[in-house]
Scaffold this motif. Structure first.
Motif, mmCIF file in Angstrom:
data_model
loop_
_atom_site.group_PDB
_atom_site.id
_atom_site.type_symbol
_atom_site.label_atom_id
_atom_site.label_comp_id
_atom_site.label_asym_id
_atom_site.label_seq_id
_atom_site.Cartn_x
_atom_site.Cartn_y
_atom_site.Cartn_z
ATOM 1 N N THR A 172 21.260 -30.215 9.785
ATOM 2 C CA THR A 172 21.595 -31.002 8.599
ATOM 3 C C THR A 172 20.332 -31.419 7.856
ATOM 4 N N LYS A 173 20.283 -31.054 6.568
ATOM 5 C CA LYS A 173 19.164 -31.494 5.724
ATOM 6 C C LYS A 173 19.654 -32.687 4.911
ATOM 7 N N ASN A 174 18.897 -33.770 4.893
ATOM 8 C CA ASN A 174 19.294 -34.949 4.135
ATOM 9 C C ASN A 174 18.144 -35.378 3.223
ATOM 10 N N GLU B 187 18.070 -37.625 0.956
ATOM 11 C CA GLU B 187 17.955 -39.080 0.771
ATOM 12 C C GLU B 187 17.080 -39.713 1.844
ATOM 13 N N THR B 188 17.261 -39.286 3.096
ATOM 14 C CA THR B 188 16.465 -39.865 4.189
ATOM 15 C C THR B 188 15.258 -38.989 4.515
ATOM 16 N N SER C 249 15.073 -36.026 5.845
ATOM 17 C CA SER C 249 15.146 -35.612 7.241
ATOM 18 C C SER C 249 15.859 -34.277 7.424
ATOM 19 N N THR D 260 17.844 -32.591 10.718
ATOM 20 C CA THR D 260 18.343 -32.914 12.055
ATOM 21 C C THR D 260 19.001 -31.695 12.668
ATOM 22 N N GLN E 38 15.344 -34.896 15.261
ATOM 23 C CA GLN E 38 15.302 -35.296 13.855
ATOM 24 C C GLN E 38 13.856 -35.318 13.391
ATOM 25 N N THR F 15 11.464 -36.221 10.208
ATOM 26 C CA THR F 15 11.434 -36.914 8.920
ATOM 27 C C THR F 15 10.106 -36.629 8.237
ATOM 28 N N GLU G 237 9.651 -35.891 -0.644
ATOM 29 C CA GLU G 237 10.554 -34.791 -0.947
ATOM 30 C C GLU G 237 9.764 -33.487 -1.083
#
Length: 165
Positions: free
Chosen positions: A7-9, A11-12, A14, A16, A127, A129, A133
């Protein structure tokens, strides 16, 4: 297939990855703790890792390089920030120059690894981080997600070898 989700996020900032293994938590912990086992899976296939330093204590450092099929040796570094045996491990990481010194332009990331007992099996969540961006985009464009999936895909064979221990 070992990796069950990625999972690419944005906003955070990160990425995972979640993987499950047919081995207990104590055994899966060893693939992080023992540098010789770590070398067997950390680099994706065809890019074996060599850990020259692996101080597995909070504040300790690790230094490694991967050998590319062309014989180049890109280097990386870790600084362990938290170790809660055998369930949680955290480290800052980044690229290193030929002397093993961090390459500042690329920045550093932070990795959190958690191991959960699934009744004799283990769920490992990794995860990563990022600082920005831009850094996240750069790392993903360099193939970090694919490389991590391929690296984790090598863990089952390693665990199977030592299951009798």
């Amino acid at each position: 297939m070992t990796v069950i989700s990625s999972t690419k996020n944005p906003e955070t900032l990160s990425l995972t990855l979640v993987a499950e293994f047919d081995a207990d938590v104590e055994r899966v912990w060893q693939i992080w703790e023992d540098p010789r086992q770590l070398e067997r899976w950390w680099g994706p296939p065809g890019y074996p890792a060599t850990f020259e330093k692996h101080e597995f204590t909070p504040g300790g450092e690790a230094g490694y390089y991967m050998t590319t099929p062309e014989g180049e040796k890109p280097r990386g570094w870790w600084r362990f920030t938290n170790i809660e045996r055998p369930h949680r491990l955290e480290f800052d990481d980044g690229f290193a120059d030929e002397n093993g010194e961090p390459v500042a332009e690329v920045g550093a990331g932070h990795a959190t690894v958690t191991l959960e007992d699934l009744g004799g099996r283990t769920r490992m969540t990794v995860q990563s981080t990022f600082e920005s961006e831009e850094q996240m985009t750069q790392m993903l464009e360099m193939g970090m997600e694919e490389g991590m999936k391929e690296a984790l895909g090598q863990v089952d064979a390693l665990l199977a070898e030592h299951s009798h221990a």
